[in-house]
Design an enzyme around this catalytic site. Structure first.
Site, mmCIF file in Angstrom:
data_model
loop_
_atom_site.group_PDB
_atom_site.id
_atom_site.type_symbol
_atom_site.label_atom_id
_atom_site.label_comp_id
_atom_site.label_asym_id
_atom_site.label_seq_id
_atom_site.Cartn_x
_atom_site.Cartn_y
_atom_site.Cartn_z
ATOM 1 N N HIS A 110 0.817 -1.218 0.000
ATOM 2 C CA HIS A 110 0.000 0.000 0.000
ATOM 3 C C HIS A 110 0.851 1.268 0.000
ATOM 4 C CE1 HIS A 110 -3.404 -2.481 2.127
ATOM 5 N NE2 HIS A 110 -3.300 -2.753 0.845
HETATM 6 C C1 LIG Z 1 0.087 -7.676 -4.435
HETATM 7 C C2 LIG Z 1 -0.858 -6.554 -4.101
HETATM 8 C C3 LIG Z 1 -1.982 -6.811 -3.319
HETATM 9 C C4 LIG Z 1 -2.863 -5.775 -2.999
HETATM 10 N N1 LIG Z 1 -4.042 -6.068 -2.370
HETATM 11 C C5 LIG Z 1 -4.997 -5.104 -2.292
HETATM 12 C C6 LIG Z 1 -6.319 -5.421 -1.900
HETATM 13 O O1 LIG Z 1 -6.659 -6.587 -1.677
HETATM 14 N N2 LIG Z 1 -7.220 -4.410 -1.811
HETATM 15 C C7 LIG Z 1 -6.895 -3.109 -2.096
HETATM 16 O O2 LIG Z 1 -7.752 -2.233 -1.955
HETATM 17 N N3 LIG Z 1 -5.649 -2.786 -2.473
HETATM 18 C C8 LIG Z 1 -4.711 -3.750 -2.636
HETATM 19 N N4 LIG Z 1 -3.487 -3.442 -3.129
HETATM 20 C C9 LIG Z 1 -3.176 -2.024 -3.388
HETATM 21 C C10 LIG Z 1 -3.834 -1.450 -4.642
HETATM 22 O O3 LIG Z 1 -3.896 -2.394 -5.675
HETATM 23 C C11 LIG Z 1 -3.047 -0.208 -5.059
HETATM 24 O O4 LIG Z 1 -3.137 0.744 -4.021
HETATM 25 C C12 LIG Z 1 -3.553 0.429 -6.341
HETATM 26 O O5 LIG Z 1 -3.487 -0.486 -7.402
HETATM 27 C C13 LIG Z 1 -2.713 1.669 -6.668
HETATM 28 O O6 LIG Z 1 -3.168 2.203 -7.881
HETATM 29 P P1 LIG Z 1 -2.270 3.208 -8.722
HETATM 30 O O7 LIG Z 1 -3.044 3.550 -9.927
HETATM 31 O O8 LIG Z 1 -1.798 4.298 -7.841
HETATM 32 O O9 LIG Z 1 -0.957 2.370 -9.125
HETATM 33 P P2 LIG Z 1 -0.848 1.002 -9.912
HETATM 34 O O10 LIG Z 1 -2.131 0.275 -9.914
HETATM 35 O O11 LIG Z 1 0.361 0.325 -9.380
HETATM 36 O O12 LIG Z 1 -0.600 1.462 -11.421
HETATM 37 C C14 LIG Z 1 0.596 1.999 -11.904
HETATM 38 C C15 LIG Z 1 0.768 1.483 -13.331
HETATM 39 O O13 LIG Z 1 1.737 2.266 -13.995
HETATM 40 C C16 LIG Z 1 2.586 1.437 -14.742
HETATM 41 N N5 LIG Z 1 3.837 2.157 -14.911
HETATM 42 C C17 LIG Z 1 4.757 2.461 -13.978
HETATM 43 N N6 LIG Z 1 5.762 3.166 -14.522
HETATM 44 C C18 LIG Z 1 5.446 3.325 -15.828
HETATM 45 C C19 LIG Z 1 6.085 3.980 -16.912
HETATM 46 N N7 LIG Z 1 7.261 4.620 -16.765
HETATM 47 N N8 LIG Z 1 5.499 3.944 -18.135
HETATM 48 C C20 LIG Z 1 4.307 3.309 -18.316
HETATM 49 N N9 LIG Z 1 3.668 2.657 -17.317
HETATM 50 C C21 LIG Z 1 4.230 2.692 -16.081
HETATM 51 C C22 LIG Z 1 2.681 0.172 -13.919
HETATM 52 O O14 LIG Z 1 3.110 -0.927 -14.681
HETATM 53 C C23 LIG Z 1 1.262 0.038 -13.370
HETATM 54 O O15 LIG Z 1 0.445 -0.716 -14.231
HETATM 55 C C24 LIG Z 1 -2.585 -4.442 -3.442
HETATM 56 C C25 LIG Z 1 -1.464 -4.186 -4.222
HETATM 57 C C26 LIG Z 1 -0.605 -5.225 -4.566
HETATM 58 C C27 LIG Z 1 0.602 -4.910 -5.409
#
Ligand SMILES: Cc1cc2nc3c(=O)[nH]c(=O)nc-3n(C[C@H](O)[C@H](O)[C@H](O)COP(=O)(O)OP(=O)(O)OC[C@H]3O[C@@H](n4cnc5c(N)ncnc54)[C@H](O)[C@@H]3O)c2cc1C
Length: 536
Positions: free
Chosen positions: A471
């Site tokens: 997280h």
């Molecule tokens: C293993 C795991 C279990 C989890 N379990 C839960 C759960 O059960 N319930 C819950 O609520 N939350 C859970 N979480 C947390 C939740 O999934 C995250 O808080 C959420 O996905 C964050 O969203 P985000 O859009 O900020 O980032 P992310 O979803 O991480 O998205 C970022 C994206 O950007 C891409 N990226 C990064 N750098 C670049 C670049 N330079 N160029 C192009 N693309 C790029 C990445 O590949 C990724 O796809 C979990 C997370 C993980 C990893």
């Protein structure tokens, strides 16, 4: 060959990126490019709820580890982050929680984010939520993010929920309602036995739009500038470096690790750090990559007398049976997300809001780096963490090479409060495991074993076994002060045409898992972008 000019470029097709791509492309005059470094979300594990247990390591993640953790035994701790369309929402445990109103009221009142109080954000939670079981003031039923209750909890999960009640904790049917405290079954981002990631819930229905281009295996390397205006992005796709131009905005949604990395690579970050790597400094912004917060977790693992948990399906004939049941009926063990049982409770006398969260797993060794009970045996796991840790860490670049993994330092146990809270959580986990409903199944608790009794011994155990809860937030902090990276409309200070709209802007952690709050944030971001476009 994709076109090269768009109105909006979204960098990162994770949770927030998928929401924004879908919402912004609803406006026919927008042309939207979504760039995702990882692959399409075709892997079958993504879609089966149980697949979570196969994905915390391996090719759908970035393969990160922390730097040696000074206050956690100097260990490099695995740090899973999704690298695939859907990002975290494609590999996570599907647990649907969002914290308590006080979390967002704190953002608005104490952390300089007016407009983000609970009453401000509740409409966005409701707009995003497609709950198939709960429909009241707290829940939406028509949104793209599918949510369901667990149809048939595993027998060991039922035993856990009963053990909590035997200990004296009340049962709750809703961790996202009027009161968070209690024990029960999590609601999940699962619909009809399949994961509902942001890619599935938001992006799939938008895929056919002519004004939306989705490029996977397209890693952005840096932003393109014209003075203080951001005009595009360079990215690597099929071995070639390309540039896409944004007429209106570049929206960074690369997550709490990827977003500060991209800003720093583009010259926006702590000046001395960037200079030390020979990166030209465009804006000396000390807080880019600072303020990293994460829930620091400890696991309690027990071996069962018999094979009552999901571990029995590791045996090939049982796995085949479970696979068949899922293929025919979308039910059975493969339809379980493993992490079914939930508990929010208090570490001490203060009963204003829970400060501990627990996840019960009807199996052992489900996650990368977490101990098991040995071959041929079955186990269960209870993990727990303090909801509002006080340590803050950093994300820094290791070098100017775009492929070099960043230096991730969550500073686990860097504040004494975090260690004390985690030890209390662990003691409560032991109490729950000793209640009759669970004790009758447990042969022995293997981690931490019974020889560890004193607080010092438990502190030592926590120090040497704690890990991420996946997280991370806060590395491009939102606020009203000049030091914050983005303002409360998510615009990067000092630049035009640039926002960060993902978990990296959270001013602090919510008392919950972080996917639903990120979806809410991206929903609100799409409204802010539309409002600003209407005014310009
Ligand atoms: C293993 C795991 C279990 C989890 N379990 C839960 C759960 O059960 N319930 C819950 O609520 N939350 C859970 N979480 C947390 C939740 O999934 C995250 O808080 C959420 O996905 C964050 O969203 P985000 O859009 O900020 O980032 P992310 O979803 O991480 O998205 C970022 C994206 O950007 C891409 N990226 C990064 N750098 C670049 C670049 N330079 N160029 C192009 N693309 C790029 C990445 O590949 C990724 O796809 C979990 C997370 C993980 C990893």
């Amino acid at each position: 060959m994709p076109q090269t000019a768009y109105s909006h470029i979204i960098v990162g097709g994770g949770t927030a990126g998928c929401v924004l791509a879908a919402r912004l492309s609803e406006t026919p005059t927008n042309t939207v490019l979504l760039l995702e470094a990882g692959a399409r979300d075709w892997h079958p594990y993504i879609h089966m709820p149980v697949g979570f247990a196969k994905m915390t390591g391996g090719g759908l993640t970035w393969g990160y580890s922390t730097v040696p953790q000074k206050h956690a035994g100097n260990r490099r701790i695995p740090y899973a982050q999704g690298r695939v369309l859907g990002g975290g929402s494609s590999i996570n445990a599907e647990v649907f929680t969002r914290g308590v109103p006080a979390d967002y009221d704190r953002w608005a009142r104490d952390e300089g984010c007016p407009g983000w109080s609970f009453e401000d954000v509740l409409p966005y939670f409701r707009k995003s939520e497609g709950n198939t079981a709960l429909a009241d003031r707290w829940h939406g039923t028509e949104g793209p993010l599918g949510v369901s209750s667990i149809a048939a909890p595993q027998p060991m999960t039922r035993a856990f929920v009963m053990a909590c009640q035997q200990y004296g904790i009340p049962y709750t049917h809703d961790f996202n309602g009027a009161a968070q405290a209690g024990a029960g079954y999590y609601q999940l981002n699962v619909v009809d036995g399949r994961r509902c990631s942001a890619a599935r819930g938001y992006l799939d229905p938008a895929r056919g739009r002519a004004n939306l281009t989705i490029l996977t295996r397209a890693a952005s390397e840096r932003l393109v500038f014209d003075g203080h205006r951001v005009t595009g992005v360079t990215y690597r796709h099929r071995g070639q470096l390309r540039t896409a131009h944004a007429e209106s905005e570049v929206i960074v949604t690369a997550g709490a690790i990827g977003s500060p990395k991209l800003l720093m690579r583009s010259g926006i970050g702590p000046g001395d750090h960037l200079k030390s790597l020979d990166i030209e400094v465009r804006a000396d912004v000390a807080e880019v990559g600072e303020n990293l917060a994460d829930h620091v977790n400890i696991d309690l693992v027990a071996e069962l007398r018999s094979h009552e948990s999901l571990d029995k399906y590791r045996r090939p004939h049982m796995a085949a049976w479970a696979g068949l049941q899922y293929a025919l009926f979308r039910s059975g063990p493969v339809a379980s997300n493993v992490v079914e049982g939930g508990l929010f409770w208090y570490s001490g006398e203060d009963r204003s809001n829970p400060d501990l969260q627990f996840h019960f797993l009807a199996g052992a060794a489900a996650e990368d780096g977490v101990g098991g009970v040995g071959p041929g045996r079955s186990g269960i796991t209870l993990n727990c963490y303090g909801l509002r840790p006080r340590a803050r860490g950093t994300v820094r670049l290791a070098s100017s090479d775009p492929d070099a993994p960043p230096l991730i330092d969550p500073n686990f146990m860097g504040h004494p409060y975090d260690l004390e809270t985690t030890v209390r959580a662990l003691k409560l986990s032991r109490e729950i495991f000793s209640q009759p409903a669970l004790a009758r199944y447990v042969r022995r608790v293997v981690l931490p074993d019974d020889t560890l009794r004193t607080d010092d011994e438990l502190r030592d155990f926590v120090t040497h076994h704690c890990r991420t809860s996946y997280h991370p937030v806060g590395t491009c902090r939102m606020g009203s002060d000049d030091e914050s990276v983005v303002d409360t409309r998510l615009r990067v200070r000092g630049f035009d045409g640039l926002r960060v709209c993902d978990s990296s802007v959270f001013p602090s952690l919510t008392g919950s898992n972080t996917n639903a709050p990120t979806v809410m944030l991206a929903e609100k971001a799409s409204d802010l972008i539309a409002e600003d476009a209407a005014c310009s």
